[in-house]
Design an enzyme around this catalytic site. Structure first.
Site, PDB file in Angstrom:
ATOM      1  N   ARG A 198       0.873  -1.191   0.000  1.00  0.00           N
ATOM      2  CA  ARG A 198       0.000   0.000   0.000  1.00  0.00           C
ATOM      3  C   ARG A 198       0.899   1.228   0.000  1.00  0.00           C
ATOM      4  O   ARG A 198       1.860   1.288   0.776  1.00  0.00           O
ATOM      5  CB  ARG A 198      -0.948   0.027   1.208  1.00  0.00           C
ATOM      6  CG  ARG A 198      -2.118  -0.944   1.067  1.00  0.00           C
ATOM      7  CD  ARG A 198      -3.195  -0.691   2.092  1.00  0.00           C
ATOM      8  NE  ARG A 198      -4.165   0.313   1.659  1.00  0.00           N
ATOM      9  CZ  ARG A 198      -5.189   0.713   2.401  1.00  0.00           C
ATOM     10  NH1 ARG A 198      -5.373   0.222   3.616  1.00  0.00           N
ATOM     11  NH2 ARG A 198      -6.035   1.612   1.945  1.00  0.00           N
ATOM     12  N   CYS A 255     -14.054   6.891   9.521  1.00  0.00           N
ATOM     13  CA  CYS A 255     -13.388   5.642   9.164  1.00  0.00           C
ATOM     14  C   CYS A 255     -13.139   4.808  10.420  1.00  0.00           C
ATOM     15  O   CYS A 255     -13.983   4.783  11.333  1.00  0.00           O
ATOM     16  CB  CYS A 255     -12.098   5.932   8.403  1.00  0.00           C
ATOM     17  SG  CYS A 255     -11.342   4.461   7.664  1.00  0.00           S
ATOM     18  N   ASP A 270      -2.735   8.689   8.256  1.00  0.00           N
ATOM     19  CA  ASP A 270      -1.870   7.731   7.554  1.00  0.00           C
ATOM     20  C   ASP A 270      -0.485   8.319   7.361  1.00  0.00           C
ATOM     21  O   ASP A 270       0.523   7.631   7.468  1.00  0.00           O
ATOM     22  CB  ASP A 270      -2.481   7.356   6.196  1.00  0.00           C
ATOM     23  CG  ASP A 270      -3.557   6.309   6.382  1.00  0.00           C
ATOM     24  OD1 ASP A 270      -4.684   6.688   6.766  1.00  0.00           O
ATOM     25  OD2 ASP A 270      -3.260   5.111   6.199  1.00  0.00           O
TER      26      ASP A 270
HETATM   27  C1  RUB Z   1      -7.694   3.762   7.557  1.00  0.00           C
HETATM   28  C2  RUB Z   1      -7.566   5.190   7.941  1.00  0.00           C
HETATM   29  C3  RUB Z   1      -7.235   5.475   9.368  1.00  0.00           C
HETATM   30  C4  RUB Z   1      -5.708   5.663   9.484  1.00  0.00           C
HETATM   31  C5  RUB Z   1      -5.259   5.693  10.929  1.00  0.00           C
HETATM   32  O1  RUB Z   1      -7.760   3.580   6.153  1.00  0.00           O
HETATM   33  O2  RUB Z   1      -7.636   6.102   7.140  1.00  0.00           O
HETATM   34  O3  RUB Z   1      -7.850   6.655   9.806  1.00  0.00           O
HETATM   35  O4  RUB Z   1      -5.054   4.599   8.848  1.00  0.00           O
HETATM   36  O5  RUB Z   1      -5.523   4.466  11.548  1.00  0.00           O
HETATM   37  P1  RUB Z   1      -7.785   2.093   5.572  1.00  0.00           P
HETATM   38  P2  RUB Z   1      -4.798   4.026  12.885  1.00  0.00           P
HETATM   39  O6  RUB Z   1      -8.950   1.393   6.175  1.00  0.00           O
HETATM   40  O7  RUB Z   1      -7.888   2.277   4.098  1.00  0.00           O
HETATM   41  O8  RUB Z   1      -6.467   1.438   5.960  1.00  0.00           O
HETATM   42  O9  RUB Z   1      -5.069   5.096  13.895  1.00  0.00           O
HETATM   43  O10 RUB Z   1      -5.433   2.720  13.244  1.00  0.00           O
HETATM   44  O11 RUB Z   1      -3.340   3.889  12.583  1.00  0.00           O
END
Ligand code: RUB
Length: 309
Positions: free
Chosen positions: A61, A127, A196
């Site tokens: 990714r 999300c 991310d």
């Molecule tokens: C997940 C997403 C999350 C970040 C942070 O996207 O955008 O908000 O990755 O997550 P996808 P975390 O489902 O496409 O991976 O806080 O768990 O690191």
């Protein structure tokens, strides 16, 4: 052991393992397992095979720099190792170290962020971010009374994970469709989202639609917080690199035959929220303004010199 690398890369690609923190730990863990199972006996051979394993994981990714930082912190001592055993041991140790630090960072963020939630608040999240959900769960554990709106997050509907997790923890949570964000923002006091990638100038790349939440929050004078571990800071952006926004299969958006063949589909899965719409970034080293990202990045990542042009 090459199997675990290929399997992990595939699980990240097909979203069995998802979320920036989780994919970073999975990637680092897979590289650690690769080193553990390595049976070759030359340092050169190890370096060559490790390089390929790293490339396989990083190709899974493209957007979350957490994966890159996690994997690179795992292999950071290989260049200075003088034997295959020393190199292998460093990778195994650094992988375990990264995963432990990553989990601890999420817990610290939960404790810091929970202080921002007060009795009577209405909170929104988008999300499924373990850092943002951690903040909400921690505030609930502390006995605060508040309610949460969670977006569905089409097309993967990670909002279902979020509402399930929060409901199981006993939080008062309401699922909304993505297009209800601005309507509901008028009743929302605080937004908590994940990240991310965080750029050197304080922009946050997160699930598509995050910037719409930020804009609506700005308009409604709602506080907008990003919850992100410092390994989501992108050293490449210090060198001027752009963040690649992942585009996924169009089949994630509509099923076969649902629309005429002549219709094009565009499925970007992340967007960028400019620093000016972010009240603070909640990290494991404290709650910081987006303008502080650059100096923290230098302090946190400086000694590792991850980025080589
Ligand atoms: C997940 C997403 C999350 C970040 C942070 O996207 O955008 O908000 O990755 O997550 P996808 P975390 O489902 O496409 O991976 O806080 O768990 O690191």
């Amino acid at each position: 052991m090459q199997d675990i690398v290929a399997e992990t890369a595939e699980s990240i690609r097909n979203m069995t393992i998802r979320g920036a923190g989780r994919i970073a730990r999975a990637g680092a863990g897979a590289i650690g397992a690769f080193a553990e199972g390595y049976t070759g006996n030359t340092l050169e051979g190890f370096r060559t095979d490790l390089d390929e394993a790293v490339r396989t994981i990083l190709a899974s990714r493209p957007t979350a720099v957490s994966l890159w930082n996690g994997v690179h912190s795992t292999i950071r001592d290989v260049d200075s190792s003088s034997s295959v055993d020393q190199a292998r041991e460093s990778v195994i140790r650094n992988a375990a170290d990264f995963c432990a630090r990553s989990e601890k960072a999420v817990e610290t963020i939960a404790r810091i962020g929970a202080k921002r939630i007060e009795d009577g608040d209405t909170v929104m999240t988008h999300c499924n971010s373990s850092a943002a959900v951690g903040v909400i769960e921690e505030a609930h554990r502390q006995g605060k009374e508040f309610r949460v709106f969670a977006t569905e997050s089409r097309p993967w509907r990670q909002g279902i994970l979020t509402v399930t997790q929060l409901a199981e923890a006993g939080v008062d949570v309401t699922l909304i469709i993505d297009s209800a964000v601005r309507y509901v923002m008028n009743d929302t006091d605080k937004v908590f989202v994940g990240a991310d990638t965080i750029t050197s100038h304080g922009a946050v790349i997160n699930k598509i639609g995050t910037s719409q939440l930020a804009l609506a929050a700005h308009e409604a004078r709602t506080q907008f917080y990003v919850c992100g571990e410092t390994y989501k800071f992108s050293p490449m952006t210090m060198a001027g690199d752009m963040v690649e926004i992942e585009e996924r299969e169009t089949s994630e958006v509509v099923g076969p035959g649902e629309i005429p063949d002549s219709v094009k589909i565009y499925n970007p899965v992340f967007d960028s929220t400019p620093a000016q719409y972010i009240d603070a970034i909640i990290t494991e080293v404290g709650m910081v303004p987006p303008t502080a990202v650059y100096s923290i990045m230098v302090r946190q990542l400086g000694d590792a010199v991850f980025y080589k042009e």
